[in-house]
Design an enzyme around this catalytic site. Structure first.
Site, PDB file in Angstrom:
ATOM      1  N   HIS A 253       0.577  -1.411   0.244  1.00  0.00           N
ATOM      2  CA  HIS A 253       0.161   0.145   0.783  1.00  0.00           C
ATOM      3  C   HIS A 253       0.745   1.541  -0.056  1.00  0.00           C
ATOM      4  O   HIS A 253       2.338   1.377   0.248  1.00  0.00           O
ATOM      5  CB  HIS A 253      -1.121   0.060   1.532  1.00  0.00           C
ATOM      6  CG  HIS A 253      -1.792   0.284   0.528  1.00  0.00           C
ATOM      7  ND1 HIS A 253      -1.769   2.340   0.963  1.00  0.00           N
ATOM      8  CD2 HIS A 253      -3.324   0.538   1.629  1.00  0.00           C
ATOM      9  CE1 HIS A 253      -3.066   2.848   1.318  1.00  0.00           C
ATOM     10  NE2 HIS A 253      -4.094   1.895   1.052  1.00  0.00           N
ATOM     11  N   ARG A 276      -6.766  10.104  -0.407  1.00  0.00           N
ATOM     12  CA  ARG A 276      -6.435  10.680  -2.055  1.00  0.00           C
ATOM     13  C   ARG A 276      -7.836  10.206  -2.377  1.00  0.00           C
ATOM     14  O   ARG A 276      -8.434  11.462  -3.788  1.00  0.00           O
ATOM     15  CB  ARG A 276      -5.591   9.533  -2.535  1.00  0.00           C
ATOM     16  CG  ARG A 276      -4.477   9.845  -2.062  1.00  0.00           C
ATOM     17  CD  ARG A 276      -3.324   8.637  -2.377  1.00  0.00           C
ATOM     18  NE  ARG A 276      -3.021   7.199  -1.547  1.00  0.00           N
ATOM     19  CZ  ARG A 276      -3.540   6.037  -2.123  1.00  0.00           C
ATOM     20  NH1 ARG A 276      -3.570   5.555  -3.939  1.00  0.00           N
ATOM     21  NH2 ARG A 276      -3.488   5.415  -2.059  1.00  0.00           N
TER      22      ARG A 276
END
Length: 473
Positions: A253, A276
């Site tokens: 990740h 994000r």
């Protein structure tokens, strides 16, 4: 409250579930809805597994909450594309698994909302997705906690549900190629045996740094992880003939928080991809370097292709800055308030940033408002609202680094959640769901598909197991 499971005293209409994350709870819920008693074994001190920590949401399409209607095959296509080259092996089986996952996604969300009462009304677009389809609630609770706690509460209200924590399954029992139960060890060292058909939902091996992870991905030695250190359980299943697939497919990740109070800790708290998706950006030396909504594999690769700043005796880390504006903050307020409380993010003004970073924020504000094209081809900007940055403009920042997060590999299952043996046939009496399995995600998992996988295949496993228990098959 934990229930002591009576040794060898199961009802004829009973089943065993190993693991109390969302996959195990979904399977248990389905079994109990069919009037089948469930004996759930959890090696942790508390139920919930990694699912309870999930922070971005659960995918679903089409649903009433999506802001736009997407083509019927878009989710399937995104998942196949994300899986990458892995689709070249076990192709037909993988396609069935992806089809089952994506076509079952709307039903999974509907089940959680309408039958279980979970709020999943807010939808975001995460990396690798061509449309917004990752659902979470509008309230304070992160989606993993909201879903898991709701299912667990409902299960505990049923007299058919029996939970035992702090117990470790040590062997899967098998007679004439049919799985007939498990052996397990209690916290006090006492060994027990329990008989019945078994659903394994025991999670992945991302925390098995010196075991399975070291065996299949030695190149990841030294990486921090979001997973608690514990052995993977796949060997318990290969011992009864289960076939493994994609064991070298480990998802890094892009964003695990580096805690300023303990920067060298190998265990990191995940910075949700939703940050994000709602508009946040990633910076190296004050500059953007990637489309933040690309797949996790590509975003993490863009970071790790640069030089690590870590000393040899500390976790491998990269100095990445995560930056959000107030619009993104308002869209993910409960998450960010928690991160700020934990000291993982801080609220500052643009004037407190270095000149390179401040200039990048100004450039991104122009891109997000549609005034200039993005050189990284990002086309979705979530809830970013900062259009005219000034020195007093507020932003939220935190330091993040790539982390071992999810293992795509595991025991191969078919679309009926049956564990597949080395001979290509389903192993009678044994099902799998969640991260312990492989074949669903290929080389890269889309954000939001972990919780989805747990619900879709957990419910299938529970339903199929119930049919066996009740003599339907």
């Amino acid at each position: 409250m934990t229930s002591q499971i009576p040794n060898n005293d199961m009802s004829p209409k009973s089943a065993i579930v190993v693991g109390s994350g969302l996959a195990g709870l979904s399977a248990a819920s389905q079994l109990i809805s069919r009037n089948v008693s469930v004996y759930l074994l959890e090696r942790g001190a508390k139920p919930g597994g990694n699912s309870i920590k999930a922070s971005s949401g659960i995918n679903g399409a089409p649903t009433q909450y999506q802001p736009v209607t997407e083509p019927s095959d878009a989710f399937y296509s995104d998942t196949i594309r994300s899986a990458g080259k892995s689709m070249s092996t076990f192709t037909a089986q993988r396609e069935k698994l992806v089809q089952t996952l994506t076509e079952g996604s709307a039903g999974a969300v509907e089940w959680l909302v309408k039958e279980k009462g979970v709020d999943l009304s807010r939808v975001a677009q995460l990396g690798g997705h061509s449309y917004p389809r990752t659902h979470r609630g509008a309230g304070q609770a992160p989606p993993g906690f909201a879903i898991v706690s709701t299912l667990l509460k409902g299960l505990k209200e049923s007299p058919l549900f029996h939970l035992q924590t702090s117990c470790t399954v040590t062997k899967v029992l098998q007679t004439e190629k049919r799985v007939t139960g498990v052996q397990y060890t209690c916290e006090d060292g006492k060994k027990e045996e329990i008989l019945g058909p078994v659903i394994f939902a025991s999670g992945g091996f991302g925390g098995d740094a010196d075991g399975l992870l070291a065996r299949y991905r030695p190149d990841l030695a030294g990486y921090p992880s979001t997973n608690d250190p514990r052995p993977g359980t796949q060997p318990l299943l290969t011992a009864v003939g289960a076939q493994l697939v994609d064991m070298d497919r480990v998802q890094i990740h892009p964003s695990g928080f580096i805690d300023p109070a303990n920067p060298s800790s190998p265990l990191k708290f995940l910075a949700a991809e939703m940050l994000r998706g709602e508009g946040g950006i990633l910076l190296l030396a004050g500059k953007r370097f990637v489309n933040e909504l690309d797949t996790r594999e590509n975003v993490a690769g863009a970071i790790t292709s640069t030089a690590s700043t870590s000393a040899s005796d500390t976790p491998k880390q990269w100095p990445v800055q995560l930056l959000l504006d107030e619009g993104t903050y308002n869209a993910a307020k409960s998450h960010i308030d928690f991160y700020v409380f934990k000291g993982l993010m801080k609220k500052i003004t643009l004037a407190e940033l270095d000149s390179e970073t401040a200039q990048t924020v100004t450039q991104y504000a122009s891109i997000a408002s549609g005034k200039t094209p993005d050189p990284f081809q990002r086309v979705a900007f979530g809830n970013w609202t900062l259009t005219d940055p000034k020195p007093e403009s507020v932003v939220y920042v935190g330091s993040v680094t790539p982390v071992v997060h999810f293992t795509m590999g595991g025991v191969l299952i078919n679309e009926r959640s049956e564990v597949v043996g080395e001979d290509g046939q389903a192993i009678p009496g044994l099902w799998g769901a969640g991260e312990v399995t492989g074949g669903v995600h290929g080389g890269n998992r889309l954000g939001g598909s972990s919780l989805l996988e747990c619900v879709v295949f957990g419910r299938i496993a529970g339903g199929r197991c119930a049919e066996v228990v009740q003599g339907g098959v």
